[in-house]
Design a protein around this motif. Structure first.
Motif, PDB file in Angstrom:
ATOM      1  N   ASP A   1      22.805  40.453  -2.295  1.00 25.54           N
ATOM      2  CA  ASP A   1      21.808  41.318  -1.651  1.00 25.54           C
ATOM      3  C   ASP A   1      22.133  41.573  -0.177  1.00 25.54           C
ATOM      4  O   ASP A   1      21.780  42.622   0.364  1.00 25.54           O
ATOM      5  CB  ASP A   1      20.417  40.689  -1.736  1.00 25.54           C
ATOM      6  N   TRP A   2      22.781  40.577   0.464  1.00 25.87           N
ATOM      7  CA  TRP A   2      23.070  40.703   1.890  1.00 25.87           C
ATOM      8  C   TRP A   2      24.525  41.095   2.175  1.00 25.87           C
ATOM      9  O   TRP A   2      24.985  40.984   3.294  1.00 25.87           O
ATOM     10  CB  TRP A   2      22.693  39.409   2.621  1.00 25.87           C
ATOM     11  N   ARG A   3      25.233  41.518   1.148  1.00 21.11           N
ATOM     12  CA  ARG A   3      26.566  42.105   1.308  1.00 21.11           C
ATOM     13  C   ARG A   3      27.506  41.208   2.121  1.00 21.11           C
ATOM     14  O   ARG A   3      28.230  41.667   3.002  1.00 21.11           O
ATOM     15  CB  ARG A   3      26.462  43.487   1.940  1.00 21.11           C
ATOM     16  N   GLY A   4      27.471  39.902   1.824  1.00 15.79           N
ATOM     17  CA  GLY A   4      28.372  38.976   2.495  1.00 15.79           C
ATOM     18  C   GLY A   4      27.877  38.451   3.827  1.00 15.79           C
ATOM     19  O   GLY A   4      28.537  37.601   4.438  1.00 15.79           O
ATOM     20  N   LEU A   5      26.722  38.918   4.303  1.00 14.39           N
ATOM     21  CA  LEU A   5      26.169  38.454   5.573  1.00 14.39           C
ATOM     22  C   LEU A   5      25.268  37.244   5.339  1.00 14.39           C
ATOM     23  O   LEU A   5      24.804  36.995   4.222  1.00 14.39           O
ATOM     24  CB  LEU A   5      25.369  39.564   6.246  1.00 14.39           C
ATOM     25  N   ILE A   6      25.008  36.493   6.406  1.00 11.72           N
ATOM     26  CA  ILE A   6      24.050  35.390   6.363  1.00 11.72           C
ATOM     27  C   ILE A   6      22.997  35.628   7.448  1.00 11.72           C
ATOM     28  O   ILE A   6      23.094  36.587   8.228  1.00 11.72           O
ATOM     29  CB  ILE A   6      24.732  34.022   6.529  1.00 11.72           C
ATOM     30  N   SER A   7      22.007  34.757   7.508  1.00 14.85           N
ATOM     31  CA  SER A   7      20.860  35.024   8.381  1.00 14.85           C
ATOM     32  C   SER A   7      21.249  35.185   9.850  1.00 14.85           C
ATOM     33  O   SER A   7      20.677  36.032  10.551  1.00 14.85           O
ATOM     34  CB  SER A   7      19.826  33.911   8.235  1.00 14.85           C
ATOM     35  N   ASN A   8      22.208  34.409  10.333  1.00 21.42           N
ATOM     36  CA  ASN A   8      22.620  34.552  11.738  1.00 21.42           C
ATOM     37  C   ASN A   8      23.134  35.957  12.045  1.00 21.42           C
ATOM     38  O   ASN A   8      22.985  36.455  13.165  1.00 21.42           O
ATOM     39  CB  ASN A   8      23.708  33.532  12.081  1.00 21.42           C
ATOM     40  N   ASP A   9      23.745  36.589  11.051  1.00 28.15           N
ATOM     41  CA  ASP A   9      24.265  37.944  11.244  1.00 28.15           C
ATOM     42  C   ASP A   9      23.149  38.969  11.383  1.00 28.15           C
ATOM     43  O   ASP A   9      23.363  40.051  11.960  1.00 28.15           O
ATOM     44  CB  ASP A   9      25.159  38.346  10.061  1.00 28.15           C
TER      45      ASP A   9
ATOM     46  N   ARG B   1      19.707  50.605   7.112  1.00 24.45           N
ATOM     47  CA  ARG B   1      20.861  51.292   7.728  1.00 24.45           C
ATOM     48  C   ARG B   1      22.172  50.624   7.349  1.00 24.45           C
ATOM     49  O   ARG B   1      23.232  51.254   7.377  1.00 24.45           O
ATOM     50  CB  ARG B   1      20.716  51.282   9.257  1.00 24.45           C
ATOM     51  N   TYR B   2      22.110  49.344   7.018  1.00 22.33           N
ATOM     52  CA  TYR B   2      23.314  48.601   6.649  1.00 22.33           C
ATOM     53  C   TYR B   2      23.337  48.272   5.156  1.00 22.33           C
ATOM     54  O   TYR B   2      24.114  47.421   4.712  1.00 22.33           O
ATOM     55  CB  TYR B   2      23.396  47.307   7.472  1.00 22.33           C
ATOM     56  N   SER B   3      22.473  48.928   4.392  1.00 25.05           N
ATOM     57  CA  SER B   3      22.385  48.737   2.934  1.00 25.05           C
ATOM     58  C   SER B   3      22.145  47.278   2.572  1.00 25.05           C
ATOM     59  O   SER B   3      22.682  46.768   1.587  1.00 25.05           O
ATOM     60  CB  SER B   3      23.659  49.252   2.248  1.00 25.05           C
ATOM     61  N   ILE B   4      21.326  46.605   3.392  1.00 27.99           N
ATOM     62  CA  ILE B   4      20.971  45.210   3.139  1.00 27.99           C
ATOM     63  C   ILE B   4      19.671  45.187   2.348  1.00 27.99           C
ATOM     64  O   ILE B   4      18.650  45.718   2.794  1.00 27.99           O
ATOM     65  CB  ILE B   4      20.806  44.432   4.456  1.00 27.99           C
ATOM     66  N   ALA B   5      19.697  44.597   1.170  1.00 28.78           N
ATOM     67  CA  ALA B   5      18.513  44.509   0.312  1.00 28.78           C
ATOM     68  C   ALA B   5      17.758  43.223   0.655  1.00 28.78           C
ATOM     69  O   ALA B   5      18.279  42.121   0.460  1.00 28.78           O
ATOM     70  CB  ALA B   5      18.918  44.509  -1.152  1.00 28.78           C
ATOM     71  N   ALA B   6      16.555  43.376   1.194  1.00 24.41           N
ATOM     72  CA  ALA B   6      15.802  42.214   1.668  1.00 24.41           C
ATOM     73  C   ALA B   6      14.346  42.291   1.257  1.00 24.41           C
ATOM     74  O   ALA B   6      13.796  43.374   1.033  1.00 24.41           O
ATOM     75  CB  ALA B   6      15.904  42.102   3.184  1.00 24.41           C
ATOM     76  N   SER B   7      13.732  41.115   1.159  1.00 26.86           N
ATOM     77  CA  SER B   7      12.285  40.992   0.998  1.00 26.86           C
ATOM     78  C   SER B   7      11.726  40.408   2.286  1.00 26.86           C
ATOM     79  O   SER B   7      12.327  39.498   2.870  1.00 26.86           O
ATOM     80  CB  SER B   7      11.934  40.054  -0.161  1.00 26.86           C
ATOM     81  N   LEU B   8      10.583  40.933   2.714  1.00 24.91           N
ATOM     82  CA  LEU B   8       9.889  40.386   3.877  1.00 24.91           C
ATOM     83  C   LEU B   8       8.596  39.746   3.381  1.00 24.91           C
ATOM     84  O   LEU B   8       7.728  40.431   2.834  1.00 24.91           O
ATOM     85  CB  LEU B   8       9.571  41.491   4.893  1.00 24.91           C
ATOM     86  N   ILE B   9       8.492  38.444   3.551  1.00 24.48           N
ATOM     87  CA  ILE B   9       7.351  37.693   3.017  1.00 24.48           C
ATOM     88  C   ILE B   9       6.491  37.209   4.180  1.00 24.48           C
ATOM     89  O   ILE B   9       6.937  36.427   5.020  1.00 24.48           O
ATOM     90  CB  ILE B   9       7.826  36.497   2.170  1.00 24.48           C
ATOM     91  N   TYR B  10       5.246  37.688   4.203  1.00 26.59           N
ATOM     92  CA  TYR B  10       4.317  37.325   5.276  1.00 26.59           C
ATOM     93  C   TYR B  10       3.273  36.343   4.754  1.00 26.59           C
ATOM     94  O   TYR B  10       2.754  36.505   3.650  1.00 26.59           O
ATOM     95  CB  TYR B  10       3.612  38.576   5.806  1.00 26.59           C
ATOM     96  N   SER B  11       2.981  35.332   5.548  1.00 27.96           N
ATOM     97  CA  SER B  11       1.906  34.398   5.225  1.00 27.96           C
ATOM     98  C   SER B  11       1.321  33.877   6.534  1.00 27.96           C
ATOM     99  O   SER B  11       1.790  34.223   7.627  1.00 27.96           O
ATOM    100  CB  SER B  11       2.417  33.249   4.350  1.00 27.96           C
ATOM    101  N   VAL B  12       0.282  33.049   6.420  1.00 32.53           N
ATOM    102  CA  VAL B  12      -0.413  32.530   7.600  1.00 32.53           C
ATOM    103  C   VAL B  12      -0.450  31.009   7.538  1.00 32.53           C
ATOM    104  O   VAL B  12      -0.788  30.428   6.500  1.00 32.53           O
ATOM    105  CB  VAL B  12      -1.848  33.085   7.689  1.00 32.53           C
ATOM    106  N   ASP B  13      -0.083  30.375   8.640  1.00 33.62           N
ATOM    107  CA  ASP B  13      -0.243  28.926   8.778  1.00 33.62           C
ATOM    108  C   ASP B  13      -1.662  28.677   9.268  1.00 33.62           C
ATOM    109  O   ASP B  13      -1.979  28.908  10.442  1.00 33.62           O
ATOM    110  CB  ASP B  13       0.778  28.381   9.774  1.00 33.62           C
ATOM    111  N   GLU B  14      -2.531  28.227   8.349  1.00 30.71           N
ATOM    112  CA  GLU B  14      -3.942  28.039   8.694  1.00 30.71           C
ATOM    113  C   GLU B  14      -4.121  26.993   9.792  1.00 30.71           C
ATOM    114  O   GLU B  14      -5.012  27.110  10.635  1.00 30.71           O
ATOM    115  CB  GLU B  14      -4.729  27.612   7.457  1.00 30.71           C
ATOM    116  N   ALA B  15      -3.291  25.971   9.777  1.00 32.12           N
ATOM    117  CA  ALA B  15      -3.459  24.872  10.727  1.00 32.12           C
ATOM    118  C   ALA B  15      -3.283  25.329  12.167  1.00 32.12           C
ATOM    119  O   ALA B  15      -3.938  24.814  13.076  1.00 32.12           O
ATOM    120  CB  ALA B  15      -2.484  23.745  10.411  1.00 32.12           C
TER     121      ALA B  15
END
Length: 279
Positions: free
Chosen positions: A97-105, A152-166
């Protein structure tokens, strides 16, 4: 009588009684009785990384699972005789999905967005880029902007939003498109020979919504926030999966439906014959 069942559960504020609402006495002990059955395969599905999952198991005296889907679905471990084995097949599956990239990229793509604050390095991994953000902001607009940048870089990603109640803090995870809890659960099901008919998932928060609204028989515990309840119902109706969605009511085994009591109620809803294993 059912021959095999896969029980997948979130940890924080689902199995773990670390929310605002009270826990029913004896609920976790009944959960342990249920999952000790040879028919049951147990998977913890959590936003936590491995060390924090191990901390939770020790702190709350939880049964050791057979599988751990961690880091919001970006890692899977098999636990055999107490040994944690990293499941490389899963990372190989999501890496495309990330076309050879990792999160730091990916970090430079969002460095100019002032609302985003990187989470600690212990909460990042190769395929999970995690941020803190304020609650009072337009989350939808932010996510659309981030998805445009990734596109723009054809990176297939999911964005997951949640809330830290604490801490009343927003949490946003950038993941490979196939690295959500839902895809991880379905990957585990396929590779271990489980069908929807003998799988149950339990959750409570925003990052559980993809599973809660899916065809996987799912349980939303009674202590979930009202906005999560409404979102889960709306998404399940839209997807035509209401038959696979159960909101716990309380009263089952004299319990309140919160946390592990809700998991028990949900499992018994889908598989009434399992109630005897809990008593």
């Amino acid at each position: 009588m059912i021959k095999r069942i896969l029980i997948c559960t979130d940890l924080d504020r689902t199995l773990l009684p670390n929310g605002r609402q009270p826990e029913s006495t004896g609920a976790r002990a009944a959960f342990s009785r249920l999952v000790s059955r040879p028919e049951v395969t147990l998977a913890y599905v959590s936003g936590r990384h491995r060390e924090l999952v191990e901390d939770a198991i020790r702190e709350y005296d939880l049964p050791l699972p057979d599988w751990v889907i961690g880091d919001v679905g970006t890692t899977i471990y098999r636990i055999d005789a107490g040994e944690w084995q990293h499941w490389q097949a899963w990372e190989q599956d999501i890496a495309a999905d990330w076309r050879g990239l990792i999160s730091n990229d990916l970090r430079p793509l969002f460095s100019d967005l002032p609302s985003l604050r990187l989470q600690e390095e212990t909460k990042q991994n190769r395929y999970k880029l995690s941020y803190y953000l304020p609650l009072l902001m337009d989350i939808d607009a932010l996510q659309q902007d981030m998805l445009r940048r990734l596109g723009r870089y054809s990176i297939a990603a999911s964005l997951i939003y949640s809330v830290d109640e604490a801490t009343s803090t927003g949490l946003l995870d950038v993941l490979p498109a196939h690295a959500t809890k839902l895809y991880a659960v379905e990957f585990l099901m396929r590779h271990q020979g489980f069908a929807y008919a003998n799988t149950v998932f339990a959750g409570d928060s925003g990052n559980d919504l993809p599973v809660l609204a899916s065809a996987v028989p799912s349980v939303l515990v009674a202590n979930a926030d009202l906005d999560v309840v409404e979102q889960a119902k709306a998404q399940a109706r839209k997807q035509g999966t209401m038959a696979a969605f159960y909101l716990t009511q309380g009263g089952f085994l004299g319990m309140n439906g919160n946390y592990s009591a809700g998991i028990l109620e949900g499992v018994a809803h889908y598989h009434p014959e399992t109630q005897i294993w809990m008593e």
